[in-house]
Design an enzyme around this catalytic site. Structure first.
Site, PDB file in Angstrom:
ATOM      1  N   GLY A   1      -6.523  -2.986  23.491  1.00 27.92           N
ATOM      2  CA  GLY A   1      -5.235  -2.453  23.044  1.00 27.92           C
ATOM      3  C   GLY A   1      -5.317  -1.120  22.335  1.00 27.92           C
TER       4      GLY A   1
ATOM      5  N   SER B   1       6.366   3.598  13.105  1.00 28.38           N
ATOM      6  CA  SER B   1       4.933   3.798  13.332  1.00 28.38           C
ATOM      7  C   SER B   1       4.705   4.599  14.607  1.00 28.38           C
ATOM      8  CB  SER B   1       4.290   2.414  13.461  1.00 28.38           C
ATOM      9  OG  SER B   1       2.982   2.514  13.956  1.00 28.38           O
TER      10      SER B   1
ATOM     11  N   TYR C   1       3.742  -6.707  17.200  1.00 30.70           N
ATOM     12  CA  TYR C   1       3.976  -5.844  16.040  1.00 30.70           C
ATOM     13  C   TYR C   1       4.653  -4.531  16.470  1.00 30.70           C
ATOM     14  CZ  TYR C   1       3.176  -2.332  12.471  1.00 30.70           C
ATOM     15  OH  TYR C   1       3.367  -1.306  11.566  1.00 30.70           O
TER      16      TYR C   1
ATOM     17  N   TYR D   1       0.832  -1.219   0.000  1.00 30.34           N
ATOM     18  CA  TYR D   1       0.000   0.000   0.000  1.00 30.34           C
ATOM     19  C   TYR D   1       0.869   1.272   0.000  1.00 30.34           C
ATOM     20  CZ  TYR D   1      -3.339   3.400   1.973  1.00 30.34           C
ATOM     21  OH  TYR D   1      -4.111   4.505   2.226  1.00 30.34           O
TER      22      TYR D   1
ATOM     23  N   LYS E   1       8.651  -2.761  15.753  1.00 28.12           N
ATOM     24  CA  LYS E   1       9.026  -1.412  15.296  1.00 28.12           C
ATOM     25  C   LYS E   1      10.012  -0.773  16.279  1.00 28.12           C
ATOM     26  CE  LYS E   1       6.722  -1.473  11.512  1.00 28.12           C
ATOM     27  NZ  LYS E   1       7.432  -1.661  10.248  1.00 28.12           N
TER      28      LYS E   1
ATOM     29  N   PHE F   1     -15.659   0.873  17.632  1.00 26.95           N
ATOM     30  CA  PHE F   1     -15.125   0.229  18.833  1.00 26.95           C
ATOM     31  C   PHE F   1     -15.106   1.193  20.017  1.00 26.95           C
ATOM     32  CE2 PHE F   1     -12.578  -2.436  15.591  1.00 26.95           C
ATOM     33  CZ  PHE F   1     -13.586  -3.400  15.508  1.00 26.95           C
TER      34      PHE F   1
ATOM     35  N   LYS G   1       1.945  -6.383   9.218  1.00 24.30           N
ATOM     36  CA  LYS G   1       1.456  -5.192   9.938  1.00 24.30           C
ATOM     37  C   LYS G   1       0.155  -5.384  10.706  1.00 24.30           C
ATOM     38  CE  LYS G   1      -1.117  -3.349   6.012  1.00 24.30           C
ATOM     39  NZ  LYS G   1      -1.544  -2.210   5.250  1.00 24.30           N
TER      40      LYS G   1
ATOM     41  N   THR H   1       2.757   3.759  16.594  1.00 30.52           N
ATOM     42  CA  THR H   1       2.474   2.732  17.600  1.00 30.52           C
ATOM     43  C   THR H   1       3.609   2.657  18.631  1.00 30.52           C
ATOM     44  OG1 THR H   1       1.613   0.494  17.836  1.00 30.52           O
ATOM     45  CG2 THR H   1       3.486   0.719  16.398  1.00 30.52           C
TER      46      THR H   1
ATOM     47  N   ARG I   1     -12.113  -1.920  21.544  1.00 28.25           N
ATOM     48  CA  ARG I   1     -11.204  -2.954  21.037  1.00 28.25           C
ATOM     49  C   ARG I   1      -9.987  -2.991  21.964  1.00 28.25           C
ATOM     50  NH1 ARG I   1      -8.915  -2.274  14.931  1.00 28.25           N
ATOM     51  NH2 ARG I   1      -7.893  -0.478  15.889  1.00 28.25           N
TER      52      ARG I   1
ATOM     53  N   ASN J   1       1.530  -9.904   1.011  1.00 29.84           N
ATOM     54  CA  ASN J   1       0.341  -9.101   1.332  1.00 29.84           C
ATOM     55  C   ASN J   1       0.034  -8.121   0.194  1.00 29.84           C
ATOM     56  OD1 ASN J   1      -1.774  -8.565   3.183  1.00 29.84           O
ATOM     57  ND2 ASN J   1      -0.754  -6.666   3.797  1.00 29.84           N
TER      58      ASN J   1
HETATM   59  P1  NAD Z   1       1.534  -3.668   3.035  1.00 32.46           P
HETATM   60  O1  NAD Z   1       1.311  -4.997   3.649  1.00 32.46           O
HETATM   61  O2  NAD Z   1       0.537  -3.162   2.068  1.00 32.46           O
HETATM   62  O3  NAD Z   1       2.973  -3.634   2.338  1.00 32.46           O
HETATM   63  C1  NAD Z   1       4.055  -4.401   2.780  1.00 32.46           C
HETATM   64  C2  NAD Z   1       4.604  -5.118   1.570  1.00 32.46           C
HETATM   65  O4  NAD Z   1       5.754  -5.875   1.981  1.00 32.46           O
HETATM   66  C3  NAD Z   1       3.611  -6.109   0.950  1.00 32.46           C
HETATM   67  O5  NAD Z   1       3.558  -5.901  -0.444  1.00 32.46           O
HETATM   68  C4  NAD Z   1       4.195  -7.485   1.292  1.00 32.46           C
HETATM   69  O6  NAD Z   1       3.906  -8.422   0.280  1.00 32.46           O
HETATM   70  C5  NAD Z   1       5.665  -7.167   1.387  1.00 32.46           C
HETATM   71  N1  NAD Z   1       6.449  -8.049   2.266  1.00 32.46           N
HETATM   72  C6  NAD Z   1       6.186  -8.418   3.540  1.00 32.46           C
HETATM   73  N2  NAD Z   1       7.179  -9.195   4.009  1.00 32.46           N
HETATM   74  C7  NAD Z   1       8.088  -9.310   3.007  1.00 32.46           C
HETATM   75  C8  NAD Z   1       9.337  -9.971   2.886  1.00 32.46           C
HETATM   76  N3  NAD Z   1       9.850 -10.703   3.882  1.00 32.46           N
HETATM   77  N4  NAD Z   1      10.004  -9.860   1.715  1.00 32.46           N
HETATM   78  C9  NAD Z   1       9.507  -9.141   0.685  1.00 32.46           C
HETATM   79  N5  NAD Z   1       8.330  -8.491   0.755  1.00 32.46           N
HETATM   80  C10 NAD Z   1       7.633  -8.582   1.903  1.00 32.46           C
HETATM   81  O7  NAD Z   1       1.740  -2.631   4.244  1.00 32.46           O
HETATM   82  P2  NAD Z   1       1.815  -1.042   4.200  1.00 32.46           P
HETATM   83  O8  NAD Z   1       0.595  -0.515   4.849  1.00 32.46           O
HETATM   84  O9  NAD Z   1       2.213  -0.560   2.863  1.00 32.46           O
HETATM   85  O10 NAD Z   1       2.996  -0.834   5.250  1.00 32.46           O
HETATM   86  C11 NAD Z   1       4.329  -0.648   4.830  1.00 32.46           C
HETATM   87  C12 NAD Z   1       5.206  -0.480   6.058  1.00 32.46           C
HETATM   88  O11 NAD Z   1       4.735   0.626   6.821  1.00 32.46           O
HETATM   89  C13 NAD Z   1       5.223  -1.672   7.012  1.00 32.46           C
HETATM   90  O12 NAD Z   1       6.519  -1.793   7.528  1.00 32.46           O
HETATM   91  C14 NAD Z   1       4.258  -1.265   8.094  1.00 32.46           C
HETATM   92  O13 NAD Z   1       4.552  -1.890   9.313  1.00 32.46           O
HETATM   93  C15 NAD Z   1       4.527   0.220   8.169  1.00 32.46           C
HETATM   94  N6  NAD Z   1       3.402   0.997   8.710  1.00 32.46           N
HETATM   95  C16 NAD Z   1       2.165   0.861   8.154  1.00 32.46           C
HETATM   96  C17 NAD Z   1       1.106   1.576   8.669  1.00 32.46           C
HETATM   97  C18 NAD Z   1      -0.289   1.404   8.128  1.00 32.46           C
HETATM   98  O14 NAD Z   1      -1.246   1.735   8.827  1.00 32.46           O
HETATM   99  N7  NAD Z   1      -0.469   0.949   6.898  1.00 32.46           N
HETATM  100  C19 NAD Z   1       1.315   2.453   9.746  1.00 32.46           C
HETATM  101  C20 NAD Z   1       2.597   2.574  10.274  1.00 32.46           C
HETATM  102  C21 NAD Z   1       3.647   1.838   9.740  1.00 32.46           C
HETATM  103  C1  WQD Z   2      -8.565   3.542  13.839  1.00 32.29           C
HETATM  104  C2  WQD Z   2      -9.715   3.834  14.789  1.00 32.29           C
HETATM  105  C3  WQD Z   2     -10.420   1.960  16.100  1.00 32.29           C
HETATM  106  C4  WQD Z   2     -11.973  -0.427  12.809  1.00 32.29           C
HETATM  107  C5  WQD Z   2      -3.400   0.571  13.566  1.00 32.29           C
HETATM  108  C6  WQD Z   2      -2.183  -0.057  14.187  1.00 32.29           C
HETATM  109  C7  WQD Z   2      -1.046   0.917  14.228  1.00 32.29           C
HETATM  110  C8  WQD Z   2      -0.793   1.517  12.851  1.00 32.29           C
HETATM  111  C9  WQD Z   2      -2.040   2.016  12.220  1.00 32.29           C
HETATM  112  C10 WQD Z   2       0.940   0.277  11.779  1.00 32.29           C
HETATM  113  C11 WQD Z   2      -9.529   3.196  16.157  1.00 32.29           C
HETATM  114  C12 WQD Z   2     -11.522   2.414  15.180  1.00 32.29           C
HETATM  115  C13 WQD Z   2     -11.410   0.580  13.545  1.00 32.29           C
HETATM  116  C14 WQD Z   2     -13.351  -0.702  12.982  1.00 32.29           C
HETATM  117  C15 WQD Z   2     -13.488   1.076  14.581  1.00 32.29           C
HETATM  118  N1  WQD Z   2      -0.286   0.546  11.946  1.00 32.29           N
HETATM  119  N2  WQD Z   2     -12.140   1.332  14.418  1.00 32.29           N
HETATM  120  N3  WQD Z   2     -14.055   0.075  13.865  1.00 32.29           N
HETATM  121  O1  WQD Z   2      -5.806   1.338  15.651  1.00 32.29           O
HETATM  122  O2  WQD Z   2      -4.951   3.614  15.002  1.00 32.29           O
HETATM  123  O3  WQD Z   2      -3.724   1.696  14.323  1.00 32.29           O
HETATM  124  O4  WQD Z   2      -3.054   1.010  12.258  1.00 32.29           O
HETATM  125  O5  WQD Z   2       1.898   0.658  12.373  1.00 32.29           O
HETATM  126  O6  WQD Z   2       0.054   0.224  14.683  1.00 32.29           O
HETATM  127  O7  WQD Z   2      -2.512  -0.434  15.517  1.00 32.29           O
HETATM  128  O8  WQD Z   2      -5.904   2.134  13.237  1.00 32.29           O
HETATM  129  O9  WQD Z   2      -7.530   1.895  11.435  1.00 32.29           O
HETATM  130  O10 WQD Z   2      -7.300   0.019  13.109  1.00 32.29           O
HETATM  131  O11 WQD Z   2      -8.348   2.143  13.826  1.00 32.29           O
HETATM  132  O12 WQD Z   2     -14.168   1.742  15.371  1.00 32.29           O
HETATM  133  O13 WQD Z   2     -13.905  -1.629  12.390  1.00 32.29           O
HETATM  134  O14 WQD Z   2     -10.911   3.268  14.247  1.00 32.29           O
HETATM  135  O15 WQD Z   2     -10.933   1.618  17.358  1.00 32.29           O
HETATM  136  O16 WQD Z   2     -10.034   4.087  17.094  1.00 32.29           O
HETATM  137  P1  WQD Z   2      -5.141   2.191  14.670  1.00 32.29           P
HETATM  138  P2  WQD Z   2      -7.269   1.467  12.822  1.00 32.29           P
END
Ligand code: NAD
Ligand code: WQD
Length: 339
Positions: free
Chosen positions: A296, A125, A150, A12, A154, A219, A85, A127, A294, A36
């Site tokens: 956590g 993140s 998770y 993504y 990080k 939630f 993630k 987080t 929810r 993913n």
């Molecule tokens: P995503 O799952 O869409 O993208 C991750 C990609 O990495 C996927 O295409 C998956 O196939 C690939 N992948 C996973 N493990 C792999 C491996 N061992 N080798 C090669 N490819 C691999 O996730 P995203 O939302 O794009 O997140 C990207 C990064 O940002 C992640 O590190 C995630 O933890 C971090 N992040 C995401 C969010 C969020 O809410 N989306 C928030 C904070 C941090």
């Molecule tokens: C957002 C808000 C839920 C779904 C997660 C990871 C965090 C980071 C971002 C990677 C919250 C509420 C959600 C639903 C709801 N990822 N909600 N009904 O919880 O901020 O963070 O993604 O690093 O590590 O924990 O994001 O989109 O899950 O939730 O009410 O069906 O929406 O309670 O308040 P969150 P989220």
């Protein structure tokens, strides 16, 4: 032209970042194992950028294959997105998360060392903060024990990268602490593709709007916030993607070995406000009910982004409504039937 290895580049955030790298004159090399994501993303990226994009189906835990890729290309920097993630899954399957998220980083760093590649931008993140004492949260807030495996991956990854900086004077890193990325590319060629039932709020909203899900459960509405629902800092994925380009520009201009930046809009929105933004742009009345909290969940968090604005010369352009509009257009493009 600088070649940037983009691990998880079909995902993504990675896919949107590939577009911004190309727009800024960088040459992305994608490595993804599609655990993913879908190889079709590469086709759509090529359509969007009107050019071919170098990509490898490979696992970042595979030192041999990574070495071959580094050997083939003169890579000048790395963005490491590849990780699992899903917070809930990390609680039930911690080893899967430690192995992939920490293992792949270590393997990548070993290969980078061997090929003398010394700059890496890392996907961290918000987080890592848990529930901060002070809002907006700044980069120097206390890092508390993580509330999921998770989140711990990080925190540990940030420490590993800091230790590499201390061990090697040439090594330099930018840790980007993302807040809540949402939205999609306005072309609707790339966007978020959750596999199965989404964990995150915005894909759940758009899938409910599209009839893929019957209703959204909020939630909890008994939090100590203005409308009782949790508050997050939702940032358009393109704004987030652009921060990665800024991170490389910062690394080029700056002599610091390590930069830590919050990437958020600086504004918090409640779950109800997010639903209202969706309803406004889509014209759809969303089916939702109030459920239990929810486990956590943090009550409220939003970023101080002053450091990114001042030092990275970055700022978020898109509004919450823009992001919901793009997320909704992307959802409509996916069609009526759930794949
Ligand atoms: P995503 O799952 O869409 O993208 C991750 C990609 O990495 C996927 O295409 C998956 O196939 C690939 N992948 C996973 N493990 C792999 C491996 N061992 N080798 C090669 N490819 C691999 O996730 P995203 O939302 O794009 O997140 C990207 C990064 O940002 C992640 O590190 C995630 O933890 C971090 N992040 C995401 C969010 C969020 O809410 N989306 C928030 C904070 C941090
Ligand atoms: C957002 C808000 C839920 C779904 C997660 C990871 C965090 C980071 C971002 C990677 C919250 C509420 C959600 C639903 C709801 N990822 N909600 N009904 O919880 O901020 O963070 O993604 O690093 O590590 O924990 O994001 O989109 O899950 O939730 O009410 O069906 O929406 O309670 O308040 P969150 P989220």
């Amino acid at each position: 032209m600088h070649k940037i290895l983009v691990t998880g580049g079909a995902g993504y955030i990675g896919s949107h970042t590939v577009v911004e790298l190309i727009n800024s004159g960088f040459e992305p090399i994608i490595v993804d194992n599609y655990s993913n994501s879908n190889p079709l993303v590469i086709q759509n990226l090529e359509k969007l950028c009107n050019r071919s994009i170098t990509h490898y189906e490979a696992d970042c835990n595979d030192e041999k294959v990574l070495s071959e890729i580094f050997n083939e290309h003169n890579i000048s920097g790395v963005i490491h997105f590849a990780a699992y993630k899903a917070v809930g899954e990390s609680v039930s399957e911690p080893l899967k998360y430690y192995e992939n998220n920490i293992g792949s980083l270590i393997t990548l760093l070993k290969v980078m060392n061997r090929f003398d590649v010394s700059t890496i931008v890392f996907s961290s993140s918000c987080t890592v903060y848990g529930q901060p004492d002070q809002l907006p949260v700044s980069e120097n807030a206390v890092i508390r024990p993580a509330n999921s495996p998770y989140g711990y991956t990080k925190q540990v990854s940030e420490t590993i990268l800091q230790d590499c900086v201390h061990a090697n004077p040439k090594f330099r890193t930018v840790l980007l602490r993302y807040f809540n990325p949402i939205g999609a590319h306005p072309s609707s060629l790339i966007g978020e593709l959750p596999i199965g039932i989404p964990n995150n709020l915005v894909p759940f909203i758009t899938q409910t709007g599209a009839g893929w899900r019957n209703e959204l459960t909020i939630f909890g509405d008994d939090y100590n916030t203005s409308d009782g629902t949790c508050i997050r800092d939702y940032i358009h994925v393109i704004d987030l993607a652009k921060a990665h380009v800024k991170a490389f520009e910062w690394l080029e201009k700056n002599t610091d070995s390590i930069g830590v930046f919050n990437i958020g809009t600086g504004n918090g929105s409640s779950v109800l406000q997010t639903i209202q933004a969706f309803e406004k742009v889509s014209g759809i009345k969303l089916a939702y009910k109030i459920g239990n909290r929810r486990e956590g969940d943090v009550e409220q968090i939003w970023a101080s982004n002053d450091k990114a604005v001042n030092e990275l010369n970055w700022k978020a352009i898109y509004s919450l409504e823009d992001a919901m509009d793009h997320a909704w257009k992307w959802q409509l493009k996916l069609g009526e039937k759930q794949p």
